[in-house]
Write a protein that holds these residues in place. Structure first.
Motif, mmCIF file in Angstrom:
data_model
loop_
_atom_site.group_PDB
_atom_site.id
_atom_site.type_symbol
_atom_site.label_atom_id
_atom_site.label_comp_id
_atom_site.label_asym_id
_atom_site.label_seq_id
_atom_site.Cartn_x
_atom_site.Cartn_y
_atom_site.Cartn_z
ATOM 1 N N ARG A 130 -62.456 -29.500 -60.328
ATOM 2 C CA ARG A 130 -60.899 -29.473 -60.960
ATOM 3 C C ARG A 130 -60.846 -28.715 -60.132
ATOM 4 O O ARG A 130 -60.962 -27.516 -60.298
ATOM 5 C CB ARG A 130 -60.485 -30.099 -62.366
ATOM 6 C CG ARG A 130 -61.093 -31.477 -63.160
ATOM 7 C CD ARG A 130 -61.061 -31.126 -64.187
ATOM 8 N NE ARG A 130 -61.397 -32.264 -65.316
ATOM 9 C CZ ARG A 130 -61.245 -32.379 -65.946
ATOM 10 N NH1 ARG A 130 -61.096 -31.505 -66.790
ATOM 11 N NH2 ARG A 130 -62.080 -32.878 -67.224
ATOM 12 N N ASP A 131 -58.735 -29.105 -59.965
ATOM 13 C CA ASP A 131 -57.597 -28.169 -59.141
ATOM 14 C C ASP A 131 -58.544 -26.829 -58.309
ATOM 15 O O ASP A 131 -58.252 -25.475 -58.508
ATOM 16 C CB ASP A 131 -56.995 -27.292 -60.695
ATOM 17 C CG ASP A 131 -57.010 -28.034 -62.255
ATOM 18 O OD1 ASP A 131 -56.247 -28.663 -62.159
ATOM 19 O OD2 ASP A 131 -57.350 -27.069 -63.036
ATOM 20 N N LEU A 132 -58.998 -27.664 -57.556
ATOM 21 C CA LEU A 132 -59.395 -26.925 -56.148
ATOM 22 C C LEU A 132 -58.759 -26.028 -55.243
ATOM 23 O O LEU A 132 -57.654 -27.475 -55.132
ATOM 24 C CB LEU A 132 -60.241 -27.268 -55.539
ATOM 25 C CG LEU A 132 -62.036 -27.652 -56.564
ATOM 26 C CD1 LEU A 132 -62.737 -28.927 -54.927
ATOM 27 C CD2 LEU A 132 -62.304 -26.690 -57.274
ATOM 28 N N ARG A 133 -58.355 -25.322 -55.020
ATOM 29 C CA ARG A 133 -56.548 -24.568 -54.098
ATOM 30 C C ARG A 133 -57.361 -23.779 -53.035
ATOM 31 O O ARG A 133 -58.768 -22.830 -53.332
ATOM 32 C CB ARG A 133 -55.978 -24.517 -55.155
ATOM 33 C CG ARG A 133 -54.951 -25.378 -55.971
ATOM 34 C CD ARG A 133 -54.229 -24.704 -56.482
ATOM 35 N NE ARG A 133 -53.262 -25.637 -57.350
ATOM 36 C CZ ARG A 133 -51.917 -26.051 -56.854
ATOM 37 N NH1 ARG A 133 -51.718 -26.168 -55.926
ATOM 38 N NH2 ARG A 133 -51.581 -27.528 -57.788
ATOM 39 N N SER A 134 -56.854 -23.801 -51.967
ATOM 40 C CA SER A 134 -56.764 -22.644 -51.125
ATOM 41 C C SER A 134 -55.480 -22.162 -50.532
ATOM 42 O O SER A 134 -55.076 -22.729 -50.247
ATOM 43 C CB SER A 134 -57.928 -23.193 -49.740
ATOM 44 O OG SER A 134 -57.071 -21.877 -48.953
#
Length: 215
Positions: A130-134
């Motif tokens: 969940r909540d994957l960000r770069s």
């Protein structure tokens, strides 16, 4: 004498010619090593999800016993070098899996075992990305089985050979990124009390290996 000298000189000239031809070529060797980006994978709290002490009297004898969802943070750092990479999870307690324990919406490939005590299977758990960000960019989970085509994923993680990555556009291909943050959400389900040996302490012992690989 002159003929002999002349013959000798002719041989000497021929030898010089052959020697010159032998040094008119050389080999050029171009060497070097290309290494993959140096990425580090880490889980907060050493990746330990602790459900503490559960009293046997809390458990249903005849139904599976879902526990609350717990999370840990996932961080992947590749420095300044963007790379395309993915994750695989291998269940180290696959032999203790309780079939059907996760319920509707989950496959058996998404069912990770919680170990065995006294020959009795303790339960199972699911893992969800969940909540994957770069940086400030939202990433969306994608997956493939083996070397198959990439597909959109709801984040529920199946065991290897399924592989997970993330996209940053509508195109279903892994994004090339240098950093990633996200959450691993874990939900344990304890087996029916009648199927446990409650004459002793029953340890919850789920273990899985996360492997980061370059695509």
């Amino acid at each position: 004498m002159k003929k002999i000298i002349g013959l000798t000189l002719g041989i000497a000239c021929l030898a010089a010619t052959l020697s010159a031809q032998a040094t008119t070529s050389a080999q050029l060797v171009v060497r070097g090593t290309i290494t993959p980006a140096a990425c580090n994978l880490s889980l907060a709290g050493s990746g330990i999800i602790d459900y503490g002490t559960i009293r046997s009297g809390e458990l249903s004898r005849t139904s599976f016993n879902p526990r609350e969802e717990r999370t840990t943070s996932l961080v992947i750092n590749c420095g300044a070098t963007p790379a395309r990479f993915g994750l695989t999870l291998t269940d180290l307690q696959a032999g203790s899996k309780v079939t059907g324990i996760l319920g509707a919406g989950f496959s058996e490939a998404q069912n990770f075992g919680l170990g065995m005590v006294g020959g009795r299977r303790t339960g199972g758990y699911s893992v969800t990305l969940r909540d994957l960000r770069s940086s400030a960019t939202v990433l969306h989970p994608i997956m493939r089985t083996g070397l198959g085509a990439w597909q959109n994923s709801d984040g529920k993680v199946a065991q290897s050979p399924s592989q997970y990555s993330w996209r940053n556009s509508v195109t279903i291909t892994p994004a090339s990124i240098s950093q990633l943050t996200g959450t691993l959400a874990v939900k344990a389900v304890i087996n029916r009390a009648q199927d446990l040996d409650l004459s002793r302490d029953v340890s919850i012992d789920g273990r899985a290996t996360l492997v980061l690989s370059y695509i």
